[in-house]
Structure formats: structure tokens, C-alpha cells
Write a protein that holds these residues in place. Structure first.
Motif, PDB file in Angstrom:
ATOM      1  N   ALA A  69      25.989  39.875  44.815  1.00 41.06           N
ATOM      2  CA  ALA A  69      25.110  39.659  45.967  1.00 41.06           C
ATOM      3  C   ALA A  69      25.931  39.740  47.251  1.00 41.06           C
ATOM      4  N   THR A  70      25.589  40.688  48.112  1.00 44.66           N
ATOM      5  CA  THR A  70      26.317  40.875  49.365  1.00 44.66           C
ATOM      6  C   THR A  70      25.319  41.042  50.512  1.00 44.66           C
ATOM      7  N   PRO A  71      25.684  40.614  51.727  1.00 41.73           N
ATOM      8  CA  PRO A  71      24.777  40.737  52.877  1.00 41.73           C
ATOM      9  C   PRO A  71      24.536  42.183  53.265  1.00 41.73           C
ATOM     10  N   GLN A  72      25.478  43.083  52.869  1.00 44.76           N
ATOM     11  CA  GLN A  72      25.301  44.519  53.051  1.00 44.76           C
ATOM     12  C   GLN A  72      26.153  45.240  52.005  1.00 44.76           C
ATOM     13  N   PHE A  73      25.789  46.483  51.669  1.00 43.45           N
ATOM     14  CA  PHE A  73      26.531  47.230  50.659  1.00 43.45           C
ATOM     15  C   PHE A  73      27.987  47.378  51.080  1.00 43.45           C
ATOM     16  N   GLN A  74      28.892  47.095  50.158  1.00 44.05           N
ATOM     17  CA  GLN A  74      30.325  47.174  50.433  1.00 44.05           C
ATOM     18  C   GLN A  74      30.915  48.405  49.743  1.00 44.05           C
ATOM     19  N   GLN A  75      30.997  49.493  50.491  1.00 41.90           N
ATOM     20  CA  GLN A  75      31.571  50.718  49.939  1.00 41.90           C
ATOM     21  C   GLN A  75      33.076  50.578  49.744  1.00 41.90           C
ATOM     22  N   LEU A  76      33.710  49.862  50.666  1.00 38.99           N
ATOM     23  CA  LEU A  76      35.143  49.587  50.569  1.00 38.99           C
ATOM     24  C   LEU A  76      35.311  48.063  50.575  1.00 38.99           C
ATOM     25  N   PRO A  77      35.078  47.416  49.466  1.00 39.64           N
ATOM     26  CA  PRO A  77      35.088  45.945  49.437  1.00 39.64           C
ATOM     27  C   PRO A  77      36.502  45.379  49.543  1.00 39.64           C
ATOM     28  N   SER A  78      36.563  44.143  49.980  1.00 36.75           N
ATOM     29  CA  SER A  78      37.841  43.420  49.955  1.00 36.75           C
ATOM     30  C   SER A  78      38.148  43.058  48.507  1.00 36.75           C
ATOM     31  N   THR A  79      39.371  43.317  48.086  1.00 34.21           N
ATOM     32  CA  THR A  79      39.753  43.044  46.705  1.00 34.21           C
ATOM     33  C   THR A  79      40.990  42.160  46.656  1.00 34.21           C
ATOM     34  N   ARG A  80      41.207  41.570  45.502  1.00 35.94           N
ATOM     35  CA  ARG A  80      42.416  40.809  45.231  1.00 35.94           C
ATOM     36  C   ARG A  80      42.852  41.136  43.802  1.00 35.94           C
ATOM     37  N   ASN A  81      44.076  40.793  43.476  1.00 39.26           N
ATOM     38  CA  ASN A  81      44.598  41.081  42.140  1.00 39.26           C
ATOM     39  C   ASN A  81      44.060  40.080  41.125  1.00 39.26           C
ATOM     40  N   GLY A  82      43.262  40.571  40.184  1.00 35.17           N
ATOM     41  CA  GLY A  82      42.844  39.765  39.052  1.00 35.17           C
ATOM     42  C   GLY A  82      43.590  40.222  37.811  1.00 35.17           C
ATOM     43  N   TYR A  83      43.219  39.679  36.676  1.00 34.67           N
ATOM     44  CA  TYR A  83      43.886  40.044  35.419  1.00 34.67           C
ATOM     45  C   TYR A  83      42.849  40.422  34.366  1.00 34.67           C
ATOM     46  N   PHE A  84      43.268  41.308  33.469  1.00 34.60           N
ATOM     47  CA  PHE A  84      42.452  41.614  32.304  1.00 34.60           C
ATOM     48  C   PHE A  84      43.294  41.368  31.061  1.00 34.60           C
ATOM     49  N   ALA A  85      42.614  41.146  29.946  1.00 37.10           N
ATOM     50  CA  ALA A  85      43.274  41.076  28.640  1.00 37.10           C
ATOM     51  C   ALA A  85      42.360  41.779  27.652  1.00 37.10           C
ATOM     52  N   ALA A  86      42.957  42.435  26.646  1.00 36.81           N
ATOM     53  CA  ALA A  86      42.149  43.257  25.748  1.00 36.81           C
ATOM     54  C   ALA A  86      42.707  43.242  24.337  1.00 36.81           C
ATOM     55  N   GLN A  87      41.838  43.597  23.395  1.00 34.51           N
ATOM     56  CA  GLN A  87      42.213  43.726  21.982  1.00 34.51           C
ATOM     57  C   GLN A  87      41.672  45.044  21.440  1.00 34.51           C
ATOM     58  N   ALA A  88      42.524  45.786  20.732  1.00 27.55           N
ATOM     59  CA  ALA A  88      42.101  47.017  20.062  1.00 27.55           C
ATOM     60  C   ALA A  88      42.710  47.032  18.665  1.00 27.55           C
ATOM     61  N   THR A  89      42.621  48.187  17.982  1.00 29.01           N
ATOM     62  CA  THR A  89      43.058  48.287  16.590  1.00 29.01           C
ATOM     63  C   THR A  89      44.036  49.436  16.426  1.00 29.01           C
ATOM     64  N   ARG A  90      45.170  49.191  15.775  1.00 29.99           N
ATOM     65  CA  ARG A  90      46.159  50.240  15.519  1.00 29.99           C
ATOM     66  C   ARG A  90      45.613  51.253  14.508  1.00 29.99           C
ATOM     67  N   THR A  91      46.077  52.496  14.641  1.00 27.52           N
ATOM     68  CA  THR A  91      45.563  53.551  13.755  1.00 27.52           C
ATOM     69  C   THR A  91      46.642  54.230  12.910  1.00 27.52           C
ATOM     70  N   THR A  92      47.927  53.989  13.207  1.00 26.81           N
ATOM     71  CA  THR A  92      48.976  54.716  12.491  1.00 26.81           C
ATOM     72  C   THR A  92      50.044  53.766  11.952  1.00 26.81           C
ATOM     73  N   GLY A  93      50.834  54.291  10.998  1.00 26.10           N
ATOM     74  CA  GLY A  93      51.968  53.533  10.466  1.00 26.10           C
ATOM     75  C   GLY A  93      51.556  52.424   9.530  1.00 26.10           C
ATOM     76  N   GLY A  94      52.550  51.618   9.197  1.00 28.95           N
ATOM     77  CA  GLY A  94      52.317  50.520   8.270  1.00 28.95           C
ATOM     78  C   GLY A  94      51.446  49.420   8.820  1.00 28.95           C
ATOM     79  N   THR A  95      51.241  49.421  10.147  1.00 30.00           N
ATOM     80  CA  THR A  95      50.417  48.373  10.770  1.00 30.00           C
ATOM     81  C   THR A  95      48.997  48.866  11.071  1.00 30.00           C
TER      82      THR A  95
END
Length: 217
Positions: free
Chosen positions: A149-175
Motif C-alpha cells: 500500500a503506497t500513497p502513489q505508485f513507486q516506480q523507483l522505490p526506496s530499498t534497503r538490504n534484506g536477506y533471503f534463505a532457500a532450500q533446494a535439492t542436489r542432483t549429482t554425485g553421491g549426495t
């Protein structure tokens, strides 16, 4: 050609040589920067990226993200990624590709071996894959989005550094078939004060001005 000053033990380089040296250093810095990005990417599994904003309903702003799946890894049912401390968004506005589900929480358990910052007052966004078919390595996928929700559309919004974390699945080797996790930084919105908060700030400012006027009298 080098020139020497007898009064001081300083070696003076011609201006052209100095400019050439500076250009060379800049090129090395750029190369090193992109090499670092490539190294981080190779170590990832699901790598989210900020895809910019688009207009939402009214004056609101849609925040878009995409993901890349690294080599030698795939996404299977139960794999996910979380964007931490995104902040407030409009409930029910989340969108995602087929086979993915969305959830939000103030505190989110990170994948094993990762420890992203998690502010308990800001919403985390999690997308989990529930599809039957695995998503292959080197896939680029989107959009994953929520509306702010913004008072007007923000084409170039103010940003800050956040973090992500993720999980996936290996496809090769013994693991092959085991899980692999990663963590990194990603742009998130700078929190916008709610209208109630802005009203309180305005009242506080007005009160401060009145007190100043009374003191002057």
C-alpha cells in the motif's frame, strides 16, 4: 619516460601513464566484482532477485521477484525460499507461478545451516514449491510478487538490504537427492509509516510548534 626530482626522492610519472594506471585499476575492480558475484551464484541453490515494481490497484505498488536455480540442483516438492523482513503488504495480494504456495509470518525458521536476520516486527515472505514435477537446474522463474500500500505508485522505490534463505535439492554425485541451503542479500522496501502513525507525528509536530510560540511570548 620517468623523470626524477633531485630535491625529493619522488618518482613522477607522466600524466598519461597515471591515467592509464587508474583505468587499469578500475577495470580490475569491475572484473573482481563480477567474479565475486559469479562465485556466490555458483554456491547458491534457489537465488531470488528483485525484478522491479509494477503498478497495482489504485496507487499501490507491486513488488516483483524472480528466482534462478543453480547448476547441479533442482527444486522438488517442499523446497522453498523466504525473503526476510519484507515488511507490511496487502493481505491476499501474493502471486506466484503454478505449483507454488505463499505464506507469511513474523518469525520464520530458516533452512538448516543458515542464520539470516529476522526482525519479529516485520513480515517474512515464503514461497514453497508443491508441484509434482521437479524444476530443473538453470531455470529462471517468476513472477513472485506482493502488493504494498503506497500513497502513489513507486516506480523507483526506496530499498534497503534484506536477506533471503532457500532450500533446494542436489542432483549429482553421491549426495544426489539431499538438500542444499543458502542465504544472501536482496532488496526489500523501506517501511512506510501507516496513516495513523503519520497523523500522530503531525500532531506531535504541531504541539511542538505551539510550545515554541508560547515560550517566545
Amino acid at each position: 619516460m620517468l623523470t626524477y626530482d633531485r630535491r625529493t626522492p619522488v618518482i613522477r610519472l607522466p600524466a598519461r601513464a597515471i591515467q592509464s594506471q587508474r583505468k587499469g585499476m578500475k577495470k580490475l575492480s569491475v572484473v573482481a566484482f563480477f567474479a565475486l558475484i559469479a562465485t556466490v551464484s555458483l554456491r547458491g541453490d534457489i537465488i531470488p532477485s528483485f525484478g522491479g515494481t509494477t503498478p497495482g490497484s489504485g496507487t499501490n505498488t507491486v513488488w516483483n521477484y524472480t528466482i534462478d536455480i543453480a547448476s547441479d540442483q533442482q527444486v522438488t516438492a517442499g523446497d522453498f525460499f523466504t525473503i526476510y523482513d519484507f515488511g507490511p503488504f496487502i493481505a491476499g495480494s501474493a502471486a506466484q507461478p503454478s505449483g507454488w504456495t505463499f505464506s507469511a509470518s513474523l518469525i520464520t525458521t530458516p533452512p538448516s545451516g543458515t542464520n539470516p536476520p529476522d526482525n519479529p516486527t516485520l513480515e517474512n515472505l515464503t514461497w514453497t514449491y508443491m508441484g509434482a514435477a521437479a524444476i530443473a537446474s538453470n531455470t529462471h522463474l517468476g513472477n513472485f510478487s506482493v502488493t504494498v500500500a503506497t500513497p502513489q505508485f513507486q516506480q523507483l522505490p526506496s530499498t534497503r538490504n534484506g536477506y533471503f534463505a532457500a532450500q533446494a535439492t542436489r542432483t549429482t554425485g553421491g549426495t544426489a537427492g539431499t538438500k542444499i541451503n543458502n542465504v544472501g542479500q536482496i532488496p526489500v522496501p523501506v517501511p512506510i509509516p501507516e496513516p495513523t502513525t503519520l497523523s500522530l507525528l503531525a500532531l506531535a509536530g504541531a504541539g511542538s510548534v505551539l510550545r515554541t510560540i508560547r515560550r517566545r511570548k
